[in-house]
Design a protein around this motif. Structure first.
Motif, PDB file in Angstrom:
ATOM      1  N   VAL A  42      38.208   4.412  24.518  1.00 20.53           N
ATOM      2  CA  VAL A  42      39.266   5.050  25.301  1.00 20.53           C
ATOM      3  C   VAL A  42      40.190   3.980  25.887  1.00 20.53           C
ATOM      4  N   ALA A  43      39.579   2.901  26.361  1.00 22.18           N
ATOM      5  CA  ALA A  43      40.383   1.831  26.954  1.00 22.18           C
ATOM      6  C   ALA A  43      41.331   1.249  25.919  1.00 22.18           C
ATOM      7  N   ILE A  44      40.838   1.102  24.683  1.00 20.80           N
ATOM      8  CA  ILE A  44      41.715   0.613  23.617  1.00 20.80           C
ATOM      9  C   ILE A  44      42.803   1.653  23.344  1.00 20.80           C
ATOM     10  N   GLY A  45      42.392   2.923  23.389  1.00 18.56           N
ATOM     11  CA  GLY A  45      43.354   3.998  23.168  1.00 18.56           C
ATOM     12  C   GLY A  45      44.481   3.970  24.176  1.00 18.56           C
ATOM     13  N   ARG A  46      44.154   3.599  25.388  1.00 22.14           N
ATOM     14  CA  ARG A  46      45.177   3.559  26.432  1.00 22.14           C
ATOM     15  C   ARG A  46      46.247   2.524  26.088  1.00 22.14           C
ATOM     16  N   ALA A  47      45.823   1.446  25.435  1.00 16.76           N
ATOM     17  CA  ALA A  47      46.807   0.458  24.995  1.00 16.76           C
ATOM     18  C   ALA A  47      47.554   0.966  23.770  1.00 16.76           C
ATOM     19  N   LEU A  48      46.817   1.690  22.946  1.00 20.51           N
ATOM     20  CA  LEU A  48      47.370   2.185  21.688  1.00 20.51           C
ATOM     21  C   LEU A  48      48.522   3.164  21.895  1.00 20.51           C
ATOM     22  N   VAL A  49      48.348   4.115  22.834  1.00 22.07           N
ATOM     23  CA  VAL A  49      49.374   5.138  23.016  1.00 22.07           C
ATOM     24  C   VAL A  49      50.695   4.544  23.462  1.00 22.07           C
ATOM     25  N   ARG A  50      50.639   3.395  24.080  1.00 25.46           N
ATOM     26  CA  ARG A  50      51.881   2.804  24.580  1.00 25.46           C
ATOM     27  C   ARG A  50      52.767   2.320  23.439  1.00 25.46           C
ATOM     28  N   ASP A  51      52.178   2.253  22.244  1.00 23.77           N
ATOM     29  CA  ASP A  51      52.955   1.888  21.067  1.00 23.77           C
ATOM     30  C   ASP A  51      53.685   0.578  21.286  1.00 23.77           C
ATOM     31  N   VAL A  52      52.945  -0.421  21.692  1.00 29.33           N
ATOM     32  CA  VAL A  52      53.554  -1.700  22.051  1.00 29.33           C
ATOM     33  C   VAL A  52      53.304  -2.736  20.976  1.00 29.33           C
ATOM     34  N   ASP A  53      54.001  -3.847  21.103  1.00 33.00           N
ATOM     35  CA  ASP A  53      53.900  -4.895  20.092  1.00 33.00           C
ATOM     36  C   ASP A  53      52.703  -5.792  20.337  1.00 33.00           C
ATOM     37  N   VAL A  54      52.325  -5.941  21.603  1.00 33.57           N
ATOM     38  CA  VAL A  54      51.310  -6.931  21.934  1.00 33.57           C
ATOM     39  C   VAL A  54      50.154  -6.260  22.659  1.00 33.57           C
ATOM     40  N   PHE A  55      48.973  -6.509  22.132  1.00 34.32           N
ATOM     41  CA  PHE A  55      47.754  -6.019  22.797  1.00 34.32           C
ATOM     42  C   PHE A  55      47.066  -7.191  23.483  1.00 34.32           C
ATOM     43  N   LEU A  56      46.664  -6.978  24.712  1.00 32.47           N
ATOM     44  CA  LEU A  56      45.920  -8.020  25.423  1.00 32.47           C
ATOM     45  C   LEU A  56      44.506  -7.510  25.664  1.00 32.47           C
TER      46      LEU A  56
END
Lengths: 299, 304, 377
Positions: free
Chosen positions: C162-176
């Motif tokens: 879910v935590a990864i999903g929260r980054a995923l939905v933002r549809d961003v270029d950079v994942f930290l």
């Protein structure tokens, strides 16, 4: 985006947080510092009905204060009440906590009983004990009817022991609270300490005296500071239980201050007396703060 | 006995229910309990007796004839000075003081605690330190200047603060702030910092994080704060007597005036009924909330 | 708060710098807390679609650096570019990043769906679009059945998804990622590691991943940046870091058990130590004509035993003090010149404590470090 490259200015950064903290900042600066300094300053003036900031009289108010019998009695009472209540609260509080910590049945019931007076106001406490200690109908009379004709216990009528009547009520109201703090402290001690002591064959009481109590030093210090700061504020209890009587036998500094300020319209005396109260708090507080925070910084 | 016949120790070690240690332990606890329960018991039995019975009997004796007359009288008829409408007036005054005071003080302190825990700024820790030390300053030192501030502020705003309920609300907010701010700050500090960071990455600001993340997950601490404030403000006497007028006196002040009034014959049963009535609100909260009450005062105190 | 900024003394954009070409670019970044310098003049360029791992022991500044990139920490000096845009002063939510935390940092009172959509709601995205994004992320991470649940009702692995999903939905270029797998047990960690790698292959985003686990670093990274005391020691592909560590710290940090080190002296292309001396015939020198005190390092797995010893350029005998059979292979602790010397052998090796073992190695597989500055020779 212009937004993204806005330079964070040190004043406007977290601006919302700063605005939201304004009530706290105002309380700290205006009330706790401002009002305290105002009172200290005016204690050196000849304020009577109204504050008179321009009538500087130096230490006159203090001289008069320390020549007033009522103030001296108040200080004496505070000292007796303070020392006794400090010792009794700590001893009773710790003993009860240690007893409750023996994995006893009905711990919750006992704790509820010991702590409920703390929920009551000093006014209620004072009035309840005023009634119980009433020599006409209270404990003294009951014991006499049981056959002990000469039994005398009338703290509220006998000026010599009147302050102990207040003490009984004060302990009744507050010791449960100290017990709770002590109990929290005892529960915070590593279970393995007890296991180690058991394996080493150390008797329970010895474990308490030589291992647990030294480990609970911070808890004792906290309890001490709380009791001490409560003692200096004793006011309602006396007002309700004895109104300072008989005579002036149970007067306390806090009551002296309020009466000088709001009843006898002698503000200057009230300010000087309250400044003395502040001074006595600082005498307790500064060494504590030094030990507590100065020590940590070094360590 | 089973263990008498057994040669080898086996199974659970037999325990004696009435060992000398246990007798000492429970004996002491029961004895101490008497001391703590006595006043409550005496108050209750006295309030249920008639005056003639009080004059004859002893304070510990249960009432021969139970009467609720004193309670009715204490609530509706007892006199303070010229008013003879009982404690009910004080009760409703206290309610009127209590509700806004609790709401405002908790609102202000929770936001301050939140700012201190999560949005530190230059000087924020200094203000907090002053606040905590301020908790130890005797009220007597600040009481008079606050009278002036309330009078001046009221004049400036064109409303009456001094002597009114709103003045008292301000005073309770001020003096409740150190302990409440500490309580909230400590609680919010214990919330994992990563949660706060995640919310910031998600674009929530100061109020967004406060209302959407922090408040929903800190309901217990709000309850604790409420218990603390309701008992504290209900039990207050000093501020009530100084910052309000006789018409708006809270219950404690009125109670003291009723019981300690010099005029008339002392009606001990009415006095005790009045005393119990005044203690009823905090006692109810205490018995109902139990563990939270203990948690609140312990958390507030041990960490302070 | 879109008012004009008042500070004219500081330039904001540096047009035409190399930062434009990178996904994330950090330029002379400094960070101090009071007198403590946490990051010192740090430069780092991360390619588009790269999986970069920041590796180091605790307190090396790797998480701090990640927080700086995210905008969660105020930096003292320097610049940060994301997709060519200077985000040095931007709010975390404006930087085009998504972040996954070690403790998952799920909002406990919101459902999984609420957690996923919170950021989008804050960005005032239309409802149907939010639903679309959430559905897509849930599908990718296979958490559709969990959407209505609260985080408290999820297992550790599900929470991290879910935590990864929260980054995923933002549809961003950079994942930290800030040590995202550290709170999981070993088995789950290995599973999620594989999933993360597949996710990266599928999405192709830039990922910056902080960990102290060298296995995670070696398996996931395109490049690893090994940090120590706020300084990047080496930035290179995993195999380069493993085979050609730039200094003794990196050599020691990577590999388990760590590299064996022999103190000695290098002169005329030969190494002479207290216990063993050998010519450095095929060694690939970084500094050609080095002479002086040096440390020779050789990994336990680069030491041969049994019949292979005869073919090794350096051969010696060592006493075995401890044997650790691990199943797949066996570790033997031996003594060489009084120092501990680890050897990794195959799982079936029948060596016992007290035995004397014949071993051999090829100096070309080892690493030489200057004894003074500990840099690779």
């Amino acid at each position: 985006m212009a937004e993204a490259t806005k330079r964070p200015n040190s004043l406007t950064r977290n601006l919302t947080a700063k605005i939201a903290s304004l009530p706290m900042i105002a309380t700290a600066l205006v009330i706790f510092i401002g009002c305290t300094l105002w009172t200290i300053y005016h204690s050196f003036t000849r304020s009577r009905l109204l504050p008179a900031p321009d009538k500087w009289v130096g230490l006159d108010q203090y001289e008069r204060l320390w020549n007033t019998r009522r103030w001296l009695v108040s200080i004496e009472n505070l000292a007796i009440y303070g020392i006794c209540s400090l010792i009794l609260s700590l001893v009773i509080g710790f003993t009860l906590a240690a007893l409750l910590d023996q994995k006893i049945r009905g711990e919750n019931v006992f704790r509820t009983i010991f702590l409920y007076p703390f929920a009551l106001s000093f006014i209620v406490t004072g009035l309840a004990w005023q009634w119980i200690l009433n020599p006409q109908f209270g404990i003294q009379e009951v014991v006499r009817r049981w056959g002990l004709e000469s039994f005398t216990f009338d703290p509220l009528n006998n000026a010599d022991i009147a302050i102990y009547g207040i003490l009984i009520a004060g302990i009744w109201q507050g010791s449960g609270f100290i017990m709770v703090i002590m109990l929290a402290g005892l529960r915070g001690i590593d279970e393995e300490i007890w296991k180690a002591a058991r394996v080493d064959g150390i008797p329970t009481w010895k474990t308490y005296v030589f291992i647990i109590i030294p480990m609970m030093r911070p808890v004792f210090v906290t309890a001490l500071v709380l009791i001490a700061s409560g003692i200096i504020k004793v006011y309602d209890l006396v007002v309700a239980q004895t109104s300072g009587g008989p005579g002036i036998a149970t007067e306390v500094p806090a009551k002296y201050v309020i009466e000088k300020m709001f009843l006898s319209q002698n503000l200057g005396q009230g300010f000087a007396a309250s400044t003395m109260m502040l001074l006595s708090v600082l005498v307790v507080l500064i060494p504590w703060a030094y030990l507590e925070f100065g020590g940590k910084r070094r360590g | 006995m089973v263990d008498a016949t057994a040669i080898e120790p086996r199974g659970p070690k037999p325990k004696r229910a009435f060992s000398s240690t246990n007798i000492m332990l429970y004996g002491t606890l029961l004895l101490v309990s008497v001391y703590y329960l006595l006043p409550l018991y005496v108050m209750i039995v006295t309030s249920l007796k008639g005056m003639p019975e009080i004059r004859l009997g002893n304070v510990f004796a249960p009432p021969l004839e139970v009467t609720f007359e004193p309670w009715v009288k204490a609530w509706a008829e007892a006199c303070t000075g010229v008013n003879c409408d009982g404690l009910s007036r004080g009760f409703w005054n206290s309610v009127a003081i209590l509700i806004p005071s609790v709401a405002v003080s908790i609102a202000v302190a929770s936001v301050s605690g939140y700012a201190l825990a999560n949005w530190r700024f230059r000087g924020s820790e200094t203000f907090f330190t002053i606040l905590i030390f301020g908790a130890f300053i005797p009220y007597q030192v600040m009481i008079y200047p606050i009278v002036i501030i309330l009078r001046e502020l009221g004049g400036f705003l064109g409303i009456q603060l001094m002597g009114s309920i709103w003045g008292l609300v301000i005073v309770h907010t001020i003096f409740g702030m150190p302990i409440l701010t500490l309580l909230f700050r400590n609680y919010f500090t214990s919330v994992p910092e990563e949660l706060f960071k995640a919310a910031r990455v998600d674009g929530a600001g100061f109020w967004g994080i406060f209302f959407k993340i922090m408040v929903p997950m800190s309901l217990p601490i709000f309850v604790v704060a409420m218990i603390l404030q309701v008992t504290g403000i209900w039990n207050d006497f000093l501020f009530g007597v100084i910052y309000t007028k006789p018409e708006t006196y809270p219950m404690t002040v009125q109670l003291n005036n009723i019981v300690n009034s010099v005029q008339g014959v002392k009606e001990y049963n009415v006095n005790m009924a009045a005393t119990l009535l005044t203690g009823l609100v905090p006692l109810t909260i205490y018995f109902v909330s139990g563990r939270l009450f203990v948690r609140g005062i312990a958390a507030g105190a041990v960490k302070g | 708060m879109g008012g004009p900024h008042t500070s004219e003394d500081i330039e904001i954009e540096i047009p035409g710098t190399s930062s434009k070409e990178h996904s994330v670019s950090i330029q002379s970044l400094d960070l101090s807390f009071g007198a403590v310098e946490v990051l010192k003049n740090l430069n780092l360029d991360i390619e588009d679609g790269e999986f970069l791992v920041l590796l180091g022991s605790s307190g090396c500044g790797k998480s701090t650096l990640l927080n700086c990139i995210a905008g969660l920490l105020e930096i003292t000096d320097g610049q940060i570019f994301i997709k060519g845009r200077n985000v040095t002063w931007a709010e975390p939510s404006e930087r085009g990043i998504g972040m996954v935390f070690q403790s998952y940092a799920l909002y406990p009172q919101m459902s999984v769906e609420g957690n996923l959509s919170f950021g989008l709601k804050n960005a005032r995205m239309p409802k149907d679009q939010i639903a679309e994004r959430v559905a897509r992320a849930a599908e990718i991470l296979q958490i559709e059945p969990l959407l209505k649940r609260k985080p408290g009702a999820l297992s550790g692995g599900q929470r991290q998804r879910v935590a990864i999903g929260r980054a995923l939905v933002r549809d961003v270029d950079v994942f930290l990622f800030d040590e995202p797998l550290s709170n999981l047990d070993a088995k789950l960690r290995a599973d999620l590691r594989v999933e993360l790698k597949q996710l990266h292959a599928r999405l192709g985003n830039t990922m910056i991943y902080v960990t102290h686990d060298q296995v995670e670093a070696m398996t996931l990274a395109d490049r690893i940046a090994i940090m120590k005391d706020g300084i990047i020691q080496q930035l290179a592909a995993p195999s380069e870091i493993y085979h050609r560590p730039v200094n003794k710290y990196v050599a020691d940090f990577i590999g388990s058990p760590s590299m064996n080190f022999l103190e000695g002296f290098v002169q005329d292309g030969s190494f002479s130590g207290s216990a063993v001396s050998f010519p450095l015939v095929s060694y690939d020198f970084s500094r050609q004509d080095f002479t002086g005190a040096a440390t020779f390092g050789i990994r336990p797995e680069h030491i041969v035993t049994g019949e292979a010893v005869t073919a090794a350029p350096v051969q010696l005998s060592v006493p075995v003090s401890v044997v650790e059979p691990l199943g797949a292979d066996t570790l033997a602790l031996t003594q060489l010149g009084g120092d501990p010397f680890w050897i990794r052998m195959e799982g079936e090796a029948t060596v016992r404590a007290g035995d004397t073992l014949s071993i051999g190695f090829d100096p070309a597989r080892g690493s030489l470090f200057d004894a003074q500055d500990e840099k690779r020779i």
